[in-house]
Design an enzyme around this catalytic site. Sequence first.
Site, mmCIF file in Angstrom:
data_model
loop_
_atom_site.group_PDB
_atom_site.id
_atom_site.type_symbol
_atom_site.label_atom_id
_atom_site.label_comp_id
_atom_site.label_asym_id
_atom_site.label_seq_id
_atom_site.Cartn_x
_atom_site.Cartn_y
_atom_site.Cartn_z
ATOM 1 C CB SER A 181 -1.180 -0.666 1.296
ATOM 2 O OG SER A 181 -1.869 0.737 0.738
ATOM 3 C CG ASP B 60 -3.131 3.787 -1.376
ATOM 4 O OD1 ASP B 60 -4.473 4.320 -2.205
ATOM 5 O OD2 ASP B 60 -2.803 3.140 -0.482
ATOM 6 C CG ASP C 205 -3.008 -0.625 -2.214
ATOM 7 O OD1 ASP C 205 -2.498 0.838 -2.180
ATOM 8 O OD2 ASP C 205 -3.452 -1.281 -1.959
ATOM 9 C CG ASP D 147 -6.423 0.191 -0.889
ATOM 10 O OD1 ASP D 147 -5.752 1.143 -0.865
ATOM 11 O OD2 ASP D 147 -6.522 -0.585 -0.458
HETATM 12 MG MG MG Z 1 -3.322 1.228 0.038
#
Ligand code: MG
Length: 459
Positions: A108, A247, A249, A251
């Site tokens: 992340s 961020d 990744d 999400d």
């Molecule tokens: Mg993330």
Amino acid sequence: MSRTLEKNYKKIPRLFGTSGIRGEIGNEITSELALEVGKALATYLGGEGLVVVGYDTRTSNQMLNKALCSGLLECGCNVVELGMVPTPLVGFSASRLKADAGVMITASHNPAKDNGIKLWNPNGIAFSSDQERKIEALIHTKKFKMAAWDQIGSCETRDEIINQYIDEILEMVNIKPGLKIVVDCGSGAASYLSPLILRKAGCRVTTLNCQPDGFFPGREAEPNQENLEVLMKTVKKTRSHLGIAHDGDADRMVAVDEKGNFADFDKLLALISQVIGGKIITTVDASLIMDECLSAVGGEVIRTKVGDVHVAQSILQYDASFGGEPSGTWIHPDFCLCPDGILSALRVIELVSNKGDLSKQLDSIPNYPTIRKKIGCSKVDKEIIMDKVKSSLKDHFKDVVHLNDIDGMRISFEDGSWVLIRPSGTESYIRITLEARNQERAEEISKISTDFVQKYLSK
Ligand code: MG
């Protein structure tokens, strides 16, 4: 987690933290671990089924991906390799391909030297702690269900799922063409997909840090205000309508208004929640402006534990229309139960498309004084203090109207002020977070709460 399960698994060391397995490459995170997670997941699934696997841009992504896929194949699962994709694509693919699980290899927003593994259910919700405990037990006992030579799984790719994601996500919003957007992917997993989708939605896109690079040369993977100076300046300089950052990744998503100011997390969440309306899930640390904005439109706010898995589970439980954490992790159940930073970005752009400047919309929401404190204490003290907080802190206030002990202790007062006392899950702290109608009231609540916690600290 249920008490009996916790008791049974007491001696088994924890691998999973608050958001999957995460740590430093070569230390906590190795290819051996990835191989065992693959074997354990396949065993947990009964030695058969389909698993989708994706990874972010980190330098260790291939090493972990290959090891993890080998483990899945060796224990009888088939694998769809998604390659380098944002986390939401793993959740989406698991649900649309009717897979039995999904795996995202990512750390992340952590530093470049870290990586991690997060497991997903077929409906796009992350594994619960019960499920994680079962995976940990399999890794600990190494009781893997090895497949016979003629039952070993196979890998395939399904490139069409990315086009399906793009088509379906664009169906979710209605944006007037020509809005100028600056998008900063931080060289993370959304580097190709987020600008592509924003362009397809009709936006004029300027990209920053949209070359995938596991060294994160432009900025750190955490999209906080300090790391987004260049984005804020670029929005202003290019006279854009909005800035978006993800961020590592993707999400999560954060926004910068047309003046180049970082958008307040709570206000942005309140704005979007108000537009969606109905039952909204948020976490115990979210602001009272959520309640004010939702009650103005006849909606309802339900608070749950911090973490996307809890938000997603509560969305299902209460049949809610939307769920979001102040961190910028938003879940859109009309699309998928996996948090999706790209759809979140599209929804903020839609807000600007329909209602004009983001700064004006944010200014229409009141500011209330907030105090955040952390008090250092040992693990033992944490438990003693939290017991005391739960049993008797309320008696030190006169106008308590609601208690919520789902995650720490959140006390709400008659005037809408609140205080949350919560032990840190990863560090030796007790955190005190509070929000009040005015500064004087904030100081008063802070003093009573801090004095209470400090009274029980071991000398
Ligand atoms: Mg993330």
